[in-house]
Design a protein around this motif. Structure first.
Motif, PDB file in Angstrom:
ATOM      1  N   LYS A 239      64.153   7.816 -23.490  1.00 25.85           N
ATOM      2  CA  LYS A 239      63.314   8.920 -23.938  1.00 25.85           C
ATOM      3  C   LYS A 239      63.688   9.250 -25.374  1.00 25.85           C
ATOM      4  O   LYS A 239      64.871   9.315 -25.725  1.00 25.85           O
ATOM      5  CB  LYS A 239      63.504  10.151 -23.049  1.00 25.85           C
ATOM      6  N   PHE A 240      62.662   9.448 -26.188  1.00 27.81           N
ATOM      7  CA  PHE A 240      62.866   9.666 -27.615  1.00 27.81           C
ATOM      8  C   PHE A 240      61.986  10.831 -28.052  1.00 27.81           C
ATOM      9  O   PHE A 240      60.808  10.902 -27.686  1.00 27.81           O
ATOM     10  CB  PHE A 240      62.485   8.399 -28.384  1.00 27.81           C
ATOM     11  N   LYS A 241      62.563  11.752 -28.809  1.00 29.69           N
ATOM     12  CA  LYS A 241      61.761  12.860 -29.330  1.00 29.69           C
ATOM     13  C   LYS A 241      62.168  13.180 -30.756  1.00 29.69           C
ATOM     14  O   LYS A 241      63.334  13.014 -31.143  1.00 29.69           O
ATOM     15  CB  LYS A 241      61.882  14.097 -28.442  1.00 29.69           C
ATOM     16  N   SER A 242      61.202  13.630 -31.528  1.00 26.09           N
ATOM     17  CA  SER A 242      61.435  13.937 -32.934  1.00 26.09           C
ATOM     18  C   SER A 242      60.598  15.146 -33.335  1.00 26.09           C
ATOM     19  O   SER A 242      59.437  15.269 -32.926  1.00 26.09           O
ATOM     20  CB  SER A 242      61.066  12.731 -33.810  1.00 26.09           C
ATOM     21  N   ASN A 243      61.205  16.042 -34.116  1.00 29.02           N
ATOM     22  CA  ASN A 243      60.510  17.208 -34.652  1.00 29.02           C
ATOM     23  C   ASN A 243      60.792  17.292 -36.147  1.00 29.02           C
ATOM     24  O   ASN A 243      61.959  17.245 -36.561  1.00 29.02           O
ATOM     25  CB  ASN A 243      60.978  18.485 -33.962  1.00 29.02           C
ATOM     26  N   VAL A 244      59.725  17.408 -36.936  1.00 30.72           N
ATOM     27  CA  VAL A 244      59.863  17.403 -38.393  1.00 30.72           C
ATOM     28  C   VAL A 244      59.173  18.630 -38.980  1.00 30.72           C
ATOM     29  O   VAL A 244      58.020  18.933 -38.644  1.00 30.72           O
ATOM     30  CB  VAL A 244      59.252  16.134 -39.013  1.00 30.72           C
ATOM     31  N   LEU A 245      59.875  19.324 -39.860  1.00 31.75           N
ATOM     32  CA  LEU A 245      59.321  20.438 -40.617  1.00 31.75           C
ATOM     33  C   LEU A 245      59.351  20.072 -42.090  1.00 31.75           C
ATOM     34  O   LEU A 245      60.371  19.612 -42.595  1.00 31.75           O
ATOM     35  CB  LEU A 245      60.149  21.712 -40.371  1.00 31.75           C
ATOM     36  N   ASN A 246      58.226  20.246 -42.770  1.00 31.14           N
ATOM     37  CA  ASN A 246      58.187  19.903 -44.192  1.00 31.14           C
ATOM     38  C   ASN A 246      57.444  20.971 -44.980  1.00 31.14           C
ATOM     39  O   ASN A 246      56.666  21.755 -44.423  1.00 31.14           O
ATOM     40  CB  ASN A 246      57.539  18.522 -44.402  1.00 31.14           C
ATOM     41  N   GLY A 247      57.680  20.990 -46.265  1.00 28.96           N
ATOM     42  CA  GLY A 247      57.005  21.934 -47.138  1.00 28.96           C
ATOM     43  C   GLY A 247      57.144  21.506 -48.585  1.00 28.96           C
ATOM     44  O   GLY A 247      58.005  20.683 -48.923  1.00 28.96           O
ATOM     45  N   GLY A 248      56.285  22.057 -49.421  1.00 30.02           N
ATOM     46  CA  GLY A 248      56.356  21.677 -50.822  1.00 30.02           C
ATOM     47  C   GLY A 248      55.399  22.453 -51.694  1.00 30.02           C
ATOM     48  O   GLY A 248      54.653  23.331 -51.228  1.00 30.02           O
ATOM     49  N   ILE A 249      55.420  22.121 -52.971  1.00 31.08           N
ATOM     50  CA  ILE A 249      54.576  22.785 -53.956  1.00 31.08           C
ATOM     51  C   ILE A 249      54.080  21.756 -54.962  1.00 31.08           C
ATOM     52  O   ILE A 249      54.798  20.811 -55.313  1.00 31.08           O
ATOM     53  CB  ILE A 249      55.361  23.913 -54.675  1.00 31.08           C
ATOM     54  N   ILE A 250      52.834  21.913 -55.388  1.00 33.94           N
ATOM     55  CA  ILE A 250      52.257  21.131 -56.487  1.00 33.94           C
ATOM     56  C   ILE A 250      51.869  22.116 -57.589  1.00 33.94           C
ATOM     57  O   ILE A 250      51.141  23.081 -57.335  1.00 33.94           O
ATOM     58  CB  ILE A 250      51.019  20.339 -56.028  1.00 33.94           C
ATOM     59  N   TYR A 251      52.372  21.874 -58.783  1.00 27.69           N
ATOM     60  CA  TYR A 251      52.100  22.758 -59.911  1.00 27.69           C
ATOM     61  C   TYR A 251      51.417  21.958 -61.017  1.00 27.69           C
ATOM     62  O   TYR A 251      51.988  21.006 -61.549  1.00 27.69           O
ATOM     63  CB  TYR A 251      53.405  23.371 -60.418  1.00 27.69           C
ATOM     64  N   LEU A 252      50.189  22.333 -61.345  1.00 29.09           N
ATOM     65  CA  LEU A 252      49.445  21.677 -62.409  1.00 29.09           C
ATOM     66  C   LEU A 252      49.881  22.243 -63.753  1.00 29.09           C
ATOM     67  O   LEU A 252      49.707  23.438 -64.024  1.00 29.09           O
ATOM     68  CB  LEU A 252      47.939  21.889 -62.211  1.00 29.09           C
ATOM     69  N   LEU A 253      50.462  21.363 -64.585  1.00 29.99           N
ATOM     70  CA  LEU A 253      51.021  21.803 -65.860  1.00 29.99           C
ATOM     71  C   LEU A 253      49.994  21.819 -66.971  1.00 29.99           C
ATOM     72  O   LEU A 253      50.246  22.376 -68.042  1.00 29.99           O
ATOM     73  CB  LEU A 253      52.186  20.885 -66.250  1.00 29.99           C
ATOM     74  N   GLY A 254      48.845  21.178 -66.757  1.00 33.43           N
ATOM     75  CA  GLY A 254      47.860  21.043 -67.812  1.00 33.43           C
ATOM     76  C   GLY A 254      47.990  19.715 -68.518  1.00 33.43           C
ATOM     77  O   GLY A 254      49.006  19.021 -68.395  1.00 33.43           O
ATOM     78  N   ASP A 255      46.950  19.326 -69.267  1.00 37.98           N
ATOM     79  CA  ASP A 255      46.947  18.055 -69.998  1.00 37.98           C
ATOM     80  C   ASP A 255      47.223  16.875 -69.070  1.00 37.98           C
ATOM     81  O   ASP A 255      47.966  15.946 -69.423  1.00 37.98           O
ATOM     82  CB  ASP A 255      47.965  18.064 -71.140  1.00 37.98           C
ATOM     83  N   ASN A 256      46.669  16.927 -67.842  1.00 36.04           N
ATOM     84  CA  ASN A 256      46.753  15.836 -66.860  1.00 36.04           C
ATOM     85  C   ASN A 256      48.135  15.674 -66.229  1.00 36.04           C
ATOM     86  O   ASN A 256      48.378  14.690 -65.542  1.00 36.04           O
ATOM     87  CB  ASN A 256      46.329  14.498 -67.482  1.00 36.04           C
ATOM     88  N   TYR A 257      49.046  16.607 -66.452  1.00 36.42           N
ATOM     89  CA  TYR A 257      50.385  16.528 -65.870  1.00 36.42           C
ATOM     90  C   TYR A 257      50.496  17.450 -64.654  1.00 36.42           C
ATOM     91  O   TYR A 257      49.870  18.520 -64.607  1.00 36.42           O
ATOM     92  CB  TYR A 257      51.449  16.919 -66.897  1.00 36.42           C
ATOM     93  N   SER A 258      51.320  17.045 -63.700  1.00 34.34           N
ATOM     94  CA  SER A 258      51.608  17.890 -62.545  1.00 34.34           C
ATOM     95  C   SER A 258      53.048  17.668 -62.100  1.00 34.34           C
ATOM     96  O   SER A 258      53.636  16.609 -62.329  1.00 34.34           O
ATOM     97  CB  SER A 258      50.653  17.588 -61.384  1.00 34.34           C
ATOM     98  N   LEU A 259      53.594  18.676 -61.467  1.00 37.47           N
ATOM     99  CA  LEU A 259      54.952  18.628 -60.938  1.00 37.47           C
ATOM    100  C   LEU A 259      54.882  18.824 -59.427  1.00 37.47           C
ATOM    101  O   LEU A 259      54.223  19.756 -58.947  1.00 37.47           O
ATOM    102  CB  LEU A 259      55.805  19.730 -61.574  1.00 37.47           C
ATOM    103  N   GLU A 260      55.562  17.946 -58.665  1.00 34.29           N
ATOM    104  CA  GLU A 260      55.562  18.037 -57.212  1.00 34.29           C
ATOM    105  C   GLU A 260      56.999  18.135 -56.700  1.00 34.29           C
ATOM    106  O   GLU A 260      57.867  17.374 -57.126  1.00 34.29           O
ATOM    107  CB  GLU A 260      54.880  16.819 -56.576  1.00 34.29           C
ATOM    108  N   LEU A 261      57.206  19.061 -55.772  1.00 31.51           N
ATOM    109  CA  LEU A 261      58.491  19.216 -55.101  1.00 31.51           C
ATOM    110  C   LEU A 261      58.236  19.282 -53.591  1.00 31.51           C
ATOM    111  O   LEU A 261      57.369  20.040 -53.146  1.00 31.51           O
ATOM    112  CB  LEU A 261      59.199  20.498 -55.563  1.00 31.51           C
ATOM    113  N   ASP A 262      58.973  18.489 -52.828  1.00 32.74           N
ATOM    114  CA  ASP A 262      58.805  18.449 -51.384  1.00 32.74           C
ATOM    115  C   ASP A 262      60.167  18.388 -50.707  1.00 32.74           C
ATOM    116  O   ASP A 262      61.117  17.800 -51.248  1.00 32.74           O
ATOM    117  CB  ASP A 262      57.982  17.235 -50.953  1.00 32.74           C
TER     118      ASP A 262
END
Length: 195
Positions: free
Chosen positions: A95-118
């Motif tokens: 028997k195998f079980k898995s639980n995953v919690l995730n979260g993050g943010i995407i920030y558009l910096l302008g001029d086609n740039y973006s920052l992602e943190l997860d």
């Protein structure tokens, strides 16, 4: 099952699936087979407080119950690959079980740039019922990247780290991983070039 919806600045997606197979091999003298049962699901949520920021989080789970037949000799396999077999130990249930919690943010910096943190956190358990053997796993991961996209050129520069621990089989083991990466993709007409 899959459901999703988006309204204004909020969106969600929900998925759920179940599979149950009778197996293809006989695994013991009682005629039981190597059946498999699996249930998986999750939900993802996204919210945009401003035009430049997207917050997202999600939860996923997986539950599996599997029966495995014992090994067989080459002669047994050639004779009938669906038979019980006589090599090694008997059949095994896991028997195998898995639980995953995730979260993050995407920030558009302008001029086609973006920052992602997860970031994500996973708890996992593997239980070999046959041998009364249980192992518990824990994984934590964090990822960050700076991205560029102008429609023709996509590029990313990022870093990730993972910290894992397993407790079971009479000991505790751990592993830590870190990585730096870069990637690029260029579209020219009907062609795509990746690096």
């Amino acid at each position: 099952l899959y459901l999703s919806s988006a309204k204004d600045r909020f969106s969600y997606a929900l998925h759920l699936n179940h599979s149950d197979t009778d197996g293809v091999r006989v695994i013991d003298a009682d005629g039981n087979r190597d059946q498999q049962k699996s249930t998986n699901g999750g939900i993802a949520l996204s919210y945009k407080p401003t035009n430049n920021i997207e917050l997202h989080t999600g939860v996923n789970f997986s539950n599996n119950n599997s029966f495995y037949g014992r090994p067989m000799t080459l002669e047994e396999y050639n004779e009938n690959p669906a038979q019980e077999g006589s090599a090694g130990f008997g059949s095994t249930q896991q028997k195998f079980k898995s639980n995953v919690l995730n979260g993050g943010i995407i920030y558009l910096l302008g001029d086609n740039y973006s920052l992602e943190l997860d970031a994500s956190h996973e708890n996992k358990q593997s239980n070999y019922i046959t041998y009364n053997s249980i192992a518990n796993y824990r994984y934590d991961e964090i990822r960050g990247s700076l991205n560029y996209n102008n429609g023709y050129l996509k590029a990313s520069l990022g870093a990730s780290g993972e910290w894992g621990e397993r407790e079971g089989y009479g000991n505790i083991t751990s592993k830590d991983n870190g990585a730096l990466y870069s990637s690029g993709e260029f579209h020219l007409g009907d062609h795509t070039f990746s690096l």
